[in-house]
Structures are given as C-alpha cells and as structure tokens.
Design a protein around this motif. Structure first.
Motif, PDB file in Angstrom:
ATOM      1  N   HIS A 165       0.822  -1.682   0.341  1.00 13.80           N
ATOM      2  CA  HIS A 165       0.440  -0.265  -0.378  1.00 13.80           C
ATOM      3  C   HIS A 165       0.790   1.201   0.250  1.00 13.80           C
ATOM      4  O   HIS A 165       0.618   1.958  -0.951  1.00 13.80           O
ATOM      5  N   LEU A 166       2.121   1.184   0.983  1.00 10.20           N
ATOM      6  CA  LEU A 166       3.020   2.812   1.347  1.00 10.20           C
ATOM      7  C   LEU A 166       3.817   2.432  -0.657  1.00 10.20           C
ATOM      8  O   LEU A 166       3.766   3.536  -1.136  1.00 10.20           O
ATOM      9  N   THR A 331      -6.710   9.288  -1.837  1.00 10.26           N
ATOM     10  CA  THR A 331      -8.338   8.794  -2.247  1.00 10.26           C
ATOM     11  C   THR A 331      -8.338   9.076  -3.335  1.00 10.26           C
ATOM     12  O   THR A 331      -9.183   8.620  -3.894  1.00 10.26           O
ATOM     13  N   ALA A 332      -8.517  10.179  -4.182  1.00 10.67           N
ATOM     14  CA  ALA A 332      -8.030  10.798  -5.057  1.00 10.67           C
ATOM     15  C   ALA A 332      -7.607   9.642  -6.122  1.00 10.67           C
ATOM     16  O   ALA A 332      -8.580   8.852  -6.729  1.00 10.67           O
ATOM     17  N   ALA A 333      -6.995   9.096  -5.519  1.00 13.52           N
ATOM     18  CA  ALA A 333      -5.900   7.868  -6.697  1.00 13.52           C
ATOM     19  C   ALA A 333      -6.283   6.837  -6.418  1.00 13.52           C
ATOM     20  O   ALA A 333      -6.249   5.970  -7.734  1.00 13.52           O
ATOM     21  N   SER A 334      -7.227   6.709  -5.409  1.00  5.92           N
ATOM     22  CA  SER A 334      -7.704   5.019  -5.494  1.00  5.92           C
ATOM     23  C   SER A 334      -9.282   4.893  -6.054  1.00  5.92           C
ATOM     24  O   SER A 334      -9.386   4.297  -6.185  1.00  5.92           O
ATOM     25  N   LEU A 336      -9.890   6.980  -8.392  1.00  7.05           N
ATOM     26  CA  LEU A 336      -9.710   7.192  -9.963  1.00  7.05           C
ATOM     27  C   LEU A 336      -9.313   5.397 -10.274  1.00  7.05           C
ATOM     28  O   LEU A 336      -9.702   5.043 -11.417  1.00  7.05           O
ATOM     29  N   SER A 337      -8.449   4.841  -9.492  1.00 12.61           N
ATOM     30  CA  SER A 337      -8.204   3.431  -9.726  1.00 12.61           C
ATOM     31  C   SER A 337      -9.467   2.249  -9.243  1.00 12.61           C
ATOM     32  O   SER A 337      -9.766   0.891  -9.877  1.00 12.61           O
ATOM     33  N   PHE A 338     -10.089   2.168  -8.643  1.00  9.22           N
ATOM     34  CA  PHE A 338     -11.136   1.519  -7.779  1.00  9.22           C
ATOM     35  C   PHE A 338     -12.544   1.448  -7.714  1.00  9.22           C
ATOM     36  O   PHE A 338     -12.975   0.777  -7.222  1.00  9.22           O
ATOM     37  N   HIS A 339     -13.033   2.931  -7.628  1.00 13.18           N
ATOM     38  CA  HIS A 339     -14.297   3.679  -7.137  1.00 13.18           C
ATOM     39  C   HIS A 339     -14.194   3.182  -6.153  1.00 13.18           C
ATOM     40  O   HIS A 339     -13.911   3.160  -5.373  1.00 13.18           O
ATOM     41  N   SER A 340     -15.287   2.159  -6.440  1.00 10.31           N
ATOM     42  CA  SER A 340     -16.328   2.207  -5.530  1.00 10.31           C
ATOM     43  C   SER A 340     -15.325   1.162  -3.966  1.00 10.31           C
ATOM     44  O   SER A 340     -15.352   0.884  -2.684  1.00 10.31           O
ATOM     45  N   HIS A 341     -14.656   0.596  -4.572  1.00 13.28           N
ATOM     46  CA  HIS A 341     -13.635  -0.749  -3.744  1.00 13.28           C
ATOM     47  C   HIS A 341     -12.687   0.083  -3.341  1.00 13.28           C
ATOM     48  O   HIS A 341     -12.088  -0.823  -2.837  1.00 13.28           O
ATOM     49  N   ALA A 342     -12.730   1.355  -3.466  1.00 14.12           N
ATOM     50  CA  ALA A 342     -11.588   2.130  -3.211  1.00 14.12           C
ATOM     51  C   ALA A 342     -11.513   2.157  -1.203  1.00 14.12           C
ATOM     52  O   ALA A 342     -11.055   2.787  -0.975  1.00 14.12           O
ATOM     53  N   THR A 343     -12.854   1.741  -0.696  1.00 12.75           N
ATOM     54  CA  THR A 343     -12.989   1.792   0.372  1.00 12.75           C
ATOM     55  C   THR A 343     -12.226   0.590   1.378  1.00 12.75           C
ATOM     56  O   THR A 343     -11.368   0.608   2.027  1.00 12.75           O
ATOM     57  N   HIS A 345      -9.427  -0.576  -0.382  1.00 15.25           N
ATOM     58  CA  HIS A 345      -7.646  -0.661  -1.008  1.00 15.25           C
ATOM     59  C   HIS A 345      -7.750   0.405   0.531  1.00 15.25           C
ATOM     60  O   HIS A 345      -6.088   0.320   0.591  1.00 15.25           O
ATOM     61  N   LEU A 346      -8.031   1.262   0.626  1.00 14.81           N
ATOM     62  CA  LEU A 346      -7.892   2.700   1.658  1.00 14.81           C
ATOM     63  C   LEU A 346      -8.507   2.019   3.401  1.00 14.81           C
ATOM     64  O   LEU A 346      -7.610   3.202   4.474  1.00 14.81           O
ATOM     65  N   LYS A 347      -8.769   0.816   3.447  1.00 16.66           N
ATOM     66  CA  LYS A 347      -9.479   0.528   4.933  1.00 16.66           C
ATOM     67  C   LYS A 347     -10.146   1.423   5.636  1.00 16.66           C
ATOM     68  O   LYS A 347     -10.130   2.111   6.520  1.00 16.66           O
ATOM     69  N   ILE A 348     -10.709   2.042   4.741  1.00 17.62           N
ATOM     70  CA  ILE A 348     -11.615   3.726   4.941  1.00 17.62           C
ATOM     71  C   ILE A 348     -13.212   3.072   5.085  1.00 17.62           C
ATOM     72  O   ILE A 348     -13.727   2.224   4.375  1.00 17.62           O
ATOM     73  N   HIS A 349     -14.476   3.880   5.800  1.00 14.84           N
ATOM     74  CA  HIS A 349     -15.810   3.203   5.108  1.00 14.84           C
ATOM     75  C   HIS A 349     -16.718   4.374   4.397  1.00 14.84           C
ATOM     76  O   HIS A 349     -15.939   5.194   3.973  1.00 14.84           O
ATOM     77  N   ARG A 350     -17.625   3.684   3.559  1.00 12.72           N
ATOM     78  CA  ARG A 350     -17.722   4.330   2.268  1.00 12.72           C
ATOM     79  C   ARG A 350     -17.872   5.911   2.652  1.00 12.72           C
ATOM     80  O   ARG A 350     -18.385   6.094   1.227  1.00 12.72           O
ATOM     81  N   ASN A 351     -19.075   6.218   3.526  1.00  8.28           N
ATOM     82  CA  ASN A 351     -19.177   7.383   4.303  1.00  8.28           C
ATOM     83  C   ASN A 351     -18.061   8.647   3.989  1.00  8.28           C
ATOM     84  O   ASN A 351     -18.061   9.642   3.722  1.00  8.28           O
ATOM     85  N   THR A 352     -17.005   8.290   4.711  1.00  4.93           N
ATOM     86  CA  THR A 352     -15.799   9.157   4.413  1.00  4.93           C
ATOM     87  C   THR A 352     -14.956   8.561   3.365  1.00  4.93           C
ATOM     88  O   THR A 352     -14.351   9.946   3.043  1.00  4.93           O
ATOM     89  N   LEU A 353     -15.180   7.721   2.521  1.00  2.00           N
ATOM     90  CA  LEU A 353     -14.675   7.820   0.954  1.00  2.00           C
ATOM     91  C   LEU A 353     -15.560   8.693   0.585  1.00  2.00           C
ATOM     92  O   LEU A 353     -15.356  10.332  -0.829  1.00  2.00           O
TER      93      LEU A 353
END
Length: 505
Positions: A165-166, A331-334, A336-343, A345-353
């Motif tokens: 991830h880093l 967050t923007a990069a994630s 753009l790469s994964f859309h809803s799956h960014a949650t 990837h980033l280990k965050i809640h969908r409301n945070t995204l």
C-alpha cells in the motif's frame, strides 16, 4: 450372595467409567476441545467450560453464565491459580464449582477446566472431569498452537499488504523501512504480476507461490478476492517454475521492469496485461509497451498538473479528523483506480470516501461523475508522480505559464500517441461497431446503459463489444483500474486535431 453386591457395583462403575473415557476420546477425535466440553455438559448436566486466570471464557466463548455462576467460577479459578496444582471445590449457596488445571503447551499458559452445577453434586462428576483433563491437555495446546500460527500468518499478510500500500502511494522510503523487518528485501527494480484465479484456492496459491518465487513479495489483493499480487525482482528472467495448478486455472498479467517507486504504474500495467491474457491460450500476457501520456507530453504536463492540483496542495485540515492534502490526493488516486472498491483499498468507510470525494470536487471545481473531469484528475496525478526529464534547450513547451489541458492534447506527439492508442479498434478487419461502441461509451461517461440506448442495442451487446475492445487494445476497460481515462484523452486529442485541421482548411 450379599457379599457379592459391592463387587458387582464396583465392576459396573469401572465399566461405566471406561465407556465415559472412550466417549471423551471419540469426541476429541471428532472435533477437539469443543465437542469434549459439549459431551461433558450433556453427560453431567453441569455448565462445563474453560476459563483463564483473568476470568475470560475460552471454550465455549459464547457460553451464557449467570452473574452468580460466573463469580463462583472466577473465585475457584483464582484459588486454583494460587495453589498451582491439585483441584478446587467450592460450595456456595445451592451451587458447587469444581476447578481442575490443564497442561499447557510450551510457552503457553493453559486455562482451567471448570464445572458449575447445582447441589447435590453427582458423585461421578469429579472423576469424569479428571478423566477429561488428560484429553483436553492434548487438544487445547494443539488448537492454541494452530490459532497462534494463524494469527502470525494474518499479521504477516497485513504487514506485507501495508508495505505494498505504501509503495502504491509512492512512499517508497517508508515502505523500505517497514519491509526491513520482513523478508525478502524489496528490489530496486521490479515487475508486478497480477494473477487471477478461483477465490476458493487463493490461500493455497499464495503458499505455493511463496515456495517457488524466491525474492518475490506476494500479497492477496485487498480489493479483488480473485486476485493475487506479486512484486518480483526484475533483474533477468524469472528462474522459478509456476505451480502446475496455477498455470492451469489462472490468468497472469505482467508489467514492464520498473523502478520500485513506480509500483503503482506497474500494477496498472499488469492489470491491463491481465485483460489481454484472458484472450490467450497460454493464459499469460506482458504489458504492451507504450509511452505514458505524461511522459509523451513532457515537462509541460508537470506545470499543468501542479497548477491543476494547487487547491488541494494548499488545503489544510480544519479539524484533527479531517483529511489533509496528502490523504485527499491518495483518496483521489485510489478512487480513480478502484471507484467503490477504494474503501477496501484505503480501509475506510464508504461515508468517509464520499466525504473526501466531495471535498476534492469542491476544491478543484470538478464533477467526478463526468469522465472528462476524471481523466483530467488522473493525468494530473500521474504527471506529478512520474519522473519526467527536463526539456531540451530548444523545446519551449515546458516554459512560461502553465498551459491548458487542450493545449497539451493538440501537441503533434500527443496526437500521434492518441492515434496509436485507438488504432487496434479501427483496423480494417475489425467490425465498425466495435469502434462506434467504444466512442459512444467514452462520450457518455463510460455508462453502459445510456450507451446501449444511444446505439439501440442491448446492454449485453455493449458489454460484449467492450470486451472485444479489451482484447484488441490489450487494456482493461470494464474492471478498474481501467484504461478509460487514457482512451478519453486520446479521443479528445484526435477530436481537437481534426477540428484544428478543419478550421485551417
């Protein structure tokens, strides 16, 4: 005859005890500790469980005890912990508590076997519990060891995922520091592999790859359950042999050899190669080398990107829980790469995204539902993350004030790049409907439903044509990370060039 009764009773007792021991052993062979405790509870009518010295139930953890029963059991366990051996029997009110120790494995502290029952206590209960301790002293340490090993495997996988991830976020030096305690060392130059296969066998595939792929970092993809990510040294061809089952059941996409700092680019390349691999008999494909658009534009792309992203870079979080500029860019990069799956990837809640995306749109004045704005943001992020050589002295495109995106897209070298991107779908032997569908899909913000309506065809027909486009372009379109942003920019560059040529004529 009167004198024979005690002997008969003793014989019956020994037979009953032998049967109980056999039943305990059968329960242990059938499932370990939990079935043994269940059998003891059914046989004796008591609440039977394992409890550690802190008073926590370990088996069964979901057992429901009343406050009085739990307090009595805790008192017995603490008394047993002080004694260190033997057994403890406590009578309180209408209850009896019996506590016996288990033998733990080396380096572990075993819990205690506890039974709480109503008085009077069945005479055979202490003997029954004592016989069970010998079996439980074998099953519990084995289960405890397996549990510890599983926790170690999970921790190792999470550490490796954190390092990857880093790397994906460009934090190479931090990734190297974290990876210093793990093995193998991160390579200076690497190839990324994206391996797609049945989710049910992914764990076994990871273990098999770890045995053969020496020097590679292997991580189950945190976004896609059917993907394995492998970062392998790029110095020379791989010396390992792929596991036979993996070659037979999986598809493999391979990136170009890239510096470790370009891991995110390597992942995108391998993902696109995977789309091409699905159309190949050997189930494997390497990325079809083509200059990145940011590199094709040159230093002017950096000047434009810095101006484009300036509002985010100047952003400061107002509250401790608010995202800063670094988090917004990641967050923007994630997204753009994964859309809803960014949650994931980033280990965050969908409301945070959602909140972060709203902040990004407000800062940059974008509407991220539009493919045009997505493509511009994606190019800006790539341009600032890519090492672009300085311009030649005679090249003035990188000098002066920042150009607009359209000014960059009409550069002759960019138009040539754009035509190369779209040439495979417009070849003479390719049906015209393929290019028409792709162009319409890009114009309608990559939405399949509106594309089908505009072309008067079914949704499944649009999907089939886009899948055919994936094979021709050797790029992923329907699954993120997608080449849709590059293709939109390529289409825009060609449209601008044609409009400019028409105006000159």
């Amino acid at each position: 005859m009167h004198g024979g009764r005690p002997a008969d009773t003793a014989t019956v007792g020994r037979i009953r005890r032998a049967d109980d021991v056999l039943d305990i052993q059968r329960a242990a062979r059938g499932g370990g500790t939990a079935p043994v405790l269940s059998w003891l509870a059914a046989r004796s009518g008591a609440d039977v469980f394992l409890m550690n010295s802190a008073g926590a139930l370990t088996h069964p953890a979901q057992a429901l005890l009343g406050e009085v029963e739990h307090a009595l059991a805790l008192c017995g366990v603490r008394e047993m912990a002080v004694r260190g051996r033997g057994s403890v029997v406590i009578d309180q009110g209408g209850l009896t508590c019996i506590v016996l120790p288990l033998d733990g494995s080396r380096g572990s502290r075993a819990p205690f076997l506890v039974a709480v029952t109503s008085r009077p206590t069945a005479p055979e209960l202490p003997v029954l519990l004592a016989d069970a301790t010998s079996v439980l002293s074998l099953t519990w340490p084995a289960e405890h060891t397996r549990q510890q090993q599983r926790r170690l495997r999970i921790a190792d996988a999470q550490n490796r995922e954190a390092v990857l991830h880093l790397l994906m976020n460009g934090q190479t030096s931090v990734a190297r520091q974290v990876a210093g305690a793990l093995r193998p060392a991160l390579p200076a130059t690497a190839r990324m592999y994206v391996i797609e296969g049945p989710p049910g066998v992914r764990a076994r595939m990871v273990e098999e790859l770890a045995q053969v792929a020496e020097g590679a970092w292997i991580v189950p993809c945190p976004v896609y359950a059917d993907h394995i990510l492998m970062l392998a040294p790029a110095d020379g061809a791989p010396t390992w042999v792929w596991p036979p089952e993996l070659e037979a059941a999986c598809w493999i996409g391979v990136s170009n050899a890239l510096p470790l700092r370009d891991t995110a680019t390597g992942y995108a390349q391998a993902f696109h190669a995977l789309a091409a691999a699905r159309d190949r008999c050997d189930r494997r494909s390497s990325f079809a080398a083509d200059p990145d658009l940011a590199l094709t534009i040159g230093p002017a792309a950096v000047a434009w990107a810095e101006d484009f992203l300036a509002p985010i870079r100047a952003h400061r979080a107002r509250r401790p829980q608010d995202p800063d500029s670094t988090e917004l860019l990641a967050t923007a990069a994630s997204w753009l790469s994964f859309h809803s799956h960014a949650t994931a990837h980033l280990k965050i809640h969908r409301n945070t995204l959602s909140g972060r995306l709203t902040c990004i749109q407000e800062l940059l004045g974008l509407d991220l539902r539009r493919l045009a704005d997505q493509a511009a943001l994606a190019l800006a992020l790539r341009a600032t993350a890519t090492e672009i050589p300085p311009p030649p002295e005679h090249d003035a495109t990188g000098a002066g004030s920042a150009p607009s995106l359209d000014e960059l897209l009409v550069l002759p070298r960019v138009v040539a790049w754009a035509r190369r991107q779209l040439r495979p779908v417009s070849a003479p032997d390719v049906p015209a409907s393929i290019a028409e569908t792709l162009t319409t899909w890009l114009r309608l913000d990559a939405r399949i439903g509106p594309t089908a309506a505009a072309l008067s065809v079914s949704v499944s027909a649009v999907r089939k044509r886009l899948t055919r486009s994936e094979a021709l372009l050797e790029r992923s379109l329907l699954r993120s990370p997608s080449a849709v942003h590059d293709l939109w920019l390529a289409r825009r560059a060609i449209e601008l060039a044609e409009a400019e040529r028409t105006s000159v004529q």
